[in-house]
Scaffold this motif. Sequence first.
Motif, PDB file in Angstrom:
ATOM      1  N   ALA A   1       0.781  -1.061  -0.064  1.00 51.76           N
ATOM      2  CA  ALA A   1       0.221   0.042   0.052  1.00 51.76           C
ATOM      3  C   ALA A   1       0.718   1.338   0.058  1.00 51.76           C
ATOM      4  N   PHE A   2       1.939   1.360   0.741  1.00 57.45           N
ATOM      5  CA  PHE A   2       2.605   2.651   1.010  1.00 57.45           C
ATOM      6  C   PHE A   2       3.754   2.495  -0.372  1.00 57.45           C
ATOM      7  N   PHE A   3       4.232   1.203  -0.897  1.00 56.30           N
ATOM      8  CA  PHE A   3       4.708   1.504  -2.098  1.00 56.30           C
ATOM      9  C   PHE A   3       3.840   2.236  -3.183  1.00 56.30           C
ATOM     10  N   GLY A   4       2.775   1.400  -3.236  1.00 61.57           N
ATOM     11  CA  GLY A   4       1.996   2.023  -4.311  1.00 61.57           C
ATOM     12  C   GLY A   4       1.492   3.542  -4.011  1.00 61.57           C
ATOM     13  N   PHE A   5       1.276   3.820  -2.753  1.00 60.54           N
ATOM     14  CA  PHE A   5       0.968   5.257  -2.686  1.00 60.54           C
ATOM     15  C   PHE A   5       2.180   6.130  -3.149  1.00 60.54           C
ATOM     16  N   GLN A   6       3.319   5.824  -2.939  1.00 60.58           N
ATOM     17  CA  GLN A   6       4.372   6.676  -3.219  1.00 60.58           C
ATOM     18  C   GLN A   6       4.785   6.649  -4.820  1.00 60.58           C
ATOM     19  N   LEU A   7       4.667   5.449  -5.190  1.00 59.09           N
ATOM     20  CA  LEU A   7       5.066   5.273  -6.721  1.00 59.09           C
ATOM     21  C   LEU A   7       3.918   5.975  -7.429  1.00 59.09           C
ATOM     22  N   SER A   8       2.517   5.890  -7.257  1.00 60.62           N
ATOM     23  CA  SER A   8       1.600   6.538  -7.787  1.00 60.62           C
ATOM     24  C   SER A   8       1.817   8.071  -7.867  1.00 60.62           C
ATOM     25  N   ARG A   9       2.445   8.614  -7.057  1.00 65.28           N
ATOM     26  CA  ARG A   9       2.472  10.018  -6.938  1.00 65.28           C
ATOM     27  C   ARG A   9       3.685  10.300  -7.781  1.00 65.28           C
ATOM     28  N   TRP A  10       4.906   9.547  -7.978  1.00 64.37           N
ATOM     29  CA  TRP A  10       5.759   9.717  -8.941  1.00 64.37           C
ATOM     30  C   TRP A  10       5.346   9.295 -10.441  1.00 64.37           C
ATOM     31  N   PHE A  11       4.783   8.166 -10.735  1.00 67.57           N
ATOM     32  CA  PHE A  11       4.758   7.591 -11.922  1.00 67.57           C
ATOM     33  C   PHE A  11       3.074   7.269 -12.356  1.00 67.57           C
ATOM     34  N   GLY A  12       2.212   7.555 -11.484  1.00 67.97           N
ATOM     35  CA  GLY A  12       0.846   7.266 -11.831  1.00 67.97           C
ATOM     36  C   GLY A  12       0.695   5.847 -11.197  1.00 67.97           C
ATOM     37  N   PHE A  13      -0.773   5.499 -10.953  1.00 68.32           N
ATOM     38  CA  PHE A  13      -1.326   4.246 -10.331  1.00 68.32           C
ATOM     39  C   PHE A  13      -1.013   3.031 -11.040  1.00 68.32           C
ATOM     40  N   TRP A  14      -0.963   3.069 -12.375  1.00 71.60           N
ATOM     41  CA  TRP A  14      -0.828   1.992 -13.251  1.00 71.60           C
ATOM     42  C   TRP A  14       0.744   1.437 -13.131  1.00 71.60           C
ATOM     43  N   PRO A  15       1.613   2.047 -13.518  1.00 69.04           N
ATOM     44  CA  PRO A  15       3.059   1.647 -13.027  1.00 69.04           C
ATOM     45  C   PRO A  15       3.022   1.260 -11.728  1.00 69.04           C
ATOM     46  N   ALA A  16       2.493   1.871 -10.656  1.00 67.83           N
ATOM     47  CA  ALA A  16       2.697   1.495  -9.359  1.00 67.83           C
ATOM     48  C   ALA A  16       2.208   0.166  -8.880  1.00 67.83           C
ATOM     49  N   LEU A  17       0.980  -0.133  -9.636  1.00 61.77           N
ATOM     50  CA  LEU A  17       0.437  -1.475  -9.496  1.00 61.77           C
ATOM     51  C   LEU A  17       1.185  -2.470  -9.843  1.00 61.77           C
ATOM     52  N   ILE A  18       2.279  -2.419 -10.811  1.00 58.19           N
ATOM     53  CA  ILE A  18       3.293  -3.412 -11.298  1.00 58.19           C
ATOM     54  C   ILE A  18       4.451  -3.444 -10.368  1.00 58.19           C
ATOM     55  N   ILE A  19       5.225  -2.190 -10.130  1.00 61.43           N
ATOM     56  CA  ILE A  19       6.253  -2.057  -9.729  1.00 61.43           C
ATOM     57  C   ILE A  19       6.280  -2.389  -7.983  1.00 61.43           C
ATOM     58  N   ALA A  20       5.244  -1.983  -7.351  1.00 59.06           N
ATOM     59  CA  ALA A  20       5.202  -2.047  -5.898  1.00 59.06           C
ATOM     60  C   ALA A  20       5.214  -3.553  -5.582  1.00 59.06           C
ATOM     61  N   PRO A  21       4.344  -4.391  -6.278  1.00 54.14           N
ATOM     62  CA  PRO A  21       4.471  -5.976  -5.856  1.00 54.14           C
ATOM     63  C   PRO A  21       5.658  -6.393  -6.046  1.00 54.14           C
ATOM     64  N   VAL A  22       6.451  -6.149  -7.241  1.00 49.08           N
ATOM     65  CA  VAL A  22       7.748  -6.389  -7.358  1.00 49.08           C
ATOM     66  C   VAL A  22       9.025  -6.246  -6.547  1.00 49.08           C
ATOM     67  N   LEU A  23       8.920  -4.767  -5.891  1.00 49.24           N
ATOM     68  CA  LEU A  23       9.553  -4.439  -4.937  1.00 49.24           C
ATOM     69  C   LEU A  23       9.469  -5.087  -3.773  1.00 49.24           C
ATOM     70  N   ALA A  24       8.024  -5.463  -3.315  1.00 50.93           N
ATOM     71  CA  ALA A  24       7.808  -6.107  -1.980  1.00 50.93           C
ATOM     72  C   ALA A  24       8.213  -7.578  -2.059  1.00 50.93           C
ATOM     73  N   GLY A  25       8.059  -8.094  -3.483  1.00 53.35           N
ATOM     74  CA  GLY A  25       8.334  -9.461  -3.429  1.00 53.35           C
ATOM     75  C   GLY A  25      10.022  -9.813  -3.487  1.00 53.35           C
ATOM     76  N   ALA A  26      10.658  -8.746  -4.025  1.00 52.70           N
ATOM     77  CA  ALA A  26      12.199  -8.947  -4.014  1.00 52.70           C
ATOM     78  C   ALA A  26      12.462  -8.896  -2.699  1.00 52.70           C
ATOM     79  N   LEU A  27      12.063  -7.925  -1.669  1.00 54.21           N
ATOM     80  CA  LEU A  27      12.437  -7.836  -0.263  1.00 54.21           C
ATOM     81  C   LEU A  27      11.960  -8.946   0.499  1.00 54.21           C
ATOM     82  N   GLY A  28      10.756  -9.660  -0.142  1.00 57.15           N
ATOM     83  CA  GLY A  28      10.464 -10.848   0.712  1.00 57.15           C
ATOM     84  C   GLY A  28      11.242 -11.970   0.393  1.00 57.15           C
ATOM     85  N   ALA A  29      12.130 -12.158  -0.841  1.00 53.29           N
ATOM     86  CA  ALA A  29      12.762 -13.091  -1.349  1.00 53.29           C
ATOM     87  C   ALA A  29      14.043 -12.980  -0.589  1.00 53.29           C
ATOM     88  N   ALA A  30      14.388 -11.518  -0.185  1.00 51.29           N
ATOM     89  CA  ALA A  30      15.957 -11.300   0.290  1.00 51.29           C
ATOM     90  C   ALA A  30      15.538 -11.627   1.949  1.00 51.29           C
TER      91      ALA A  30
END
Length: 313
Positions: free
Chosen positions: A48-77
């Motif tokens: 939710a917070f990644f989506g909020f921040q990324l949507s302010r920078w790039f818009g909602f639709w890029p955030a919908l893709i990028i935010a889960p990838v970032l969270a997933g990468a953090l989870g894998a780490a």
Amino acid sequence: MLELIITSTLNGILYGMLLFLMASGLTVIFSMLGVLNFAHASFYMLGAFFGFQLSRWFGFWPALIIAPVLAGALGAAVERYGLRNVHKNGHVAELLFTFGLAYAIEEVVQMIWGKSPMDYRVPAVLDFPAFTIFSTNYPAYKIFMLAVAVAIFAALLIGLKKTRVGMIVQAALTHPHMVGHLGHNVGRIFMLVFGFGTALAAVAGVIAGPALVTQSNMAGLLGPILFVVVVVGGLGSLPGAFIASLLIGLLQTFAVSINGSLASVFGPLGPGHTLLADVWNVTVAQVAPILPYVLLVLILILRPMGLLGTRET
């Protein structure tokens, strides 16, 4: 009355599917690693917070893709450099690790974004009523949320049952040593599945953030319900998690909309029952938050393995 039933059913299914997006990842992680990840809801919050921040920078639709990838990468780490090292010390150490991780993530979120709710808005293209039920406008964004949840559920089932990757993952759940002997890197599979599970939670956070309140305590509010879903459905059972998610979503949504009490059905108590007067006047809506936990207690008493779980699980 019909309007209430239809609206509550739609909202209950939507809430249940959001729960399933998170519970499915947690269920797969438990099936493979035997770990009940207490920090799982924290990745929902991060989404939710990644989506909020990324949507302010790039818009909602890029955030919908990028935010889960970032969270997933953090989870894998987290799995690769945290849980994998803690695993040799037993399940208690794993639980304590994920419990501490949940608090650490919450503190980091508060340091970066603060404790106040974020102004995370519905994208303009979906900010309109999809249809009208009697006198109630149903938002198009909620239909979008439901469509995303259903699409991910279908993709998850097809991916696990029909693809080579899904077959390898399912084999690694039950026979990791055999999968390793066949030349597959089981450790990498574990890491990717853990990352994928946390990414699913983040997807739920990204799409739920504009409709619900995005704030630093949202993981604590939803985390307990998430474990109720997993236990009621059956530890390790993906279909069980799906059924339990819908059941709890509908149960809580309908309960919140009912203002009836024992007093409204049977009439007020006489003056000699002052000790029971408060309980007698409590409405169903007031007890709605505890109903999932009542269901959890009943399931543990009557069917400890859950709705679709097994004793082996």
